[in-house]
Design an enzyme around this catalytic site. Structure first.
Site, PDB file in Angstrom:
ATOM      1  N   CYS A   1      68.764  25.148  56.653  1.00  0.00           N
ATOM      2  CA  CYS A   1      67.466  24.441  56.612  1.00  0.00           C
ATOM      3  C   CYS A   1      67.547  23.121  57.356  1.00  0.00           C
ATOM      4  O   CYS A   1      68.490  22.354  57.184  1.00  0.00           O
ATOM      5  CB  CYS A   1      67.080  24.124  55.171  1.00  0.00           C
ATOM      6  SG  CYS A   1      66.339  25.475  54.297  1.00  0.00           S
ATOM      7  N   CYS A   2      66.520  22.854  58.127  1.00  0.00           N
ATOM      8  CA  CYS A   2      66.349  21.529  58.726  1.00  0.00           C
ATOM      9  C   CYS A   2      64.852  21.247  58.746  1.00  0.00           C
ATOM     10  O   CYS A   2      64.083  21.940  58.096  1.00  0.00           O
ATOM     11  CB  CYS A   2      66.984  21.436  60.113  1.00  0.00           C
ATOM     12  SG  CYS A   2      66.182  22.383  61.404  1.00  0.00           S
ATOM     13  N   ALA A   3      64.451  20.262  59.484  1.00  0.00           N
ATOM     14  CA  ALA A   3      63.041  19.872  59.496  1.00  0.00           C
ATOM     15  C   ALA A   3      62.168  20.974  60.110  1.00  0.00           C
ATOM     16  O   ALA A   3      61.110  21.297  59.577  1.00  0.00           O
ATOM     17  CB  ALA A   3      62.859  18.562  60.255  1.00  0.00           C
TER      18      ALA A   3
ATOM     19  N   GLY B   1      63.765  24.006  61.744  1.00  0.00           N
ATOM     20  CA  GLY B   1      64.491  25.258  61.902  1.00  0.00           C
ATOM     21  C   GLY B   1      65.097  25.440  63.287  1.00  0.00           C
ATOM     22  O   GLY B   1      65.757  26.430  63.554  1.00  0.00           O
TER      23      GLY B   1
END
Length: 111
Positions: free
Chosen positions: A6-8, A10
């Site tokens: 997960c990140c801000a 993707g």
């Protein structure tokens, strides 16, 4: 093992996901068929219907840990926040190790 990164948005976790896949494929002990990897934005995590063993969280969204933990705890899924150095270097081996350790710790707690 089902690993979600997960990140801000993707996007950067997609690069990390590919690095992790490269490490698994190069390993004599690991089999790529034993892993499912997916990169998504943190906002999509709630809607994820597939089983999740571990979520690797990008350092840029570490401040959303409480939100993510609230989604994962009821599912019994583990998580780890990747440090900036591992993420910045796109160090797939260290990221994979973090996922495996988080999963093992979660199983030890549940045992």
């Amino acid at each position: 093992m089902n690993i979600v990164l997960c990140c801000a948005g993707g996007f950067s976790t997609t690069m990390m996901m590919e690095k992790i896949k490269d490490v698994i494929r190069a390993s004599a002990r690991l089999n790529i068929e034993d892993f499912t990897l997916k990169a998504i934005s943190a906002d999509m995590l709630q809607e994820e219907t597939e089983p999740i063993d571990v979520v690797l969280i990008g350092p840029q969204i570490a401040h959303r840990e409480e939100y993510i933990r609230g989604i994962l705890e009821p599912r019994g899924a583990a998580y780890a926040i990747m440090d900036k150095e591992t993420y910045g270097k796109m160090d797939g081996a260290t990221a994979l190790k973090m996922a495996l350790i988080a999963d093992r710790k979660a199983h030890m707690k549940g045992a």
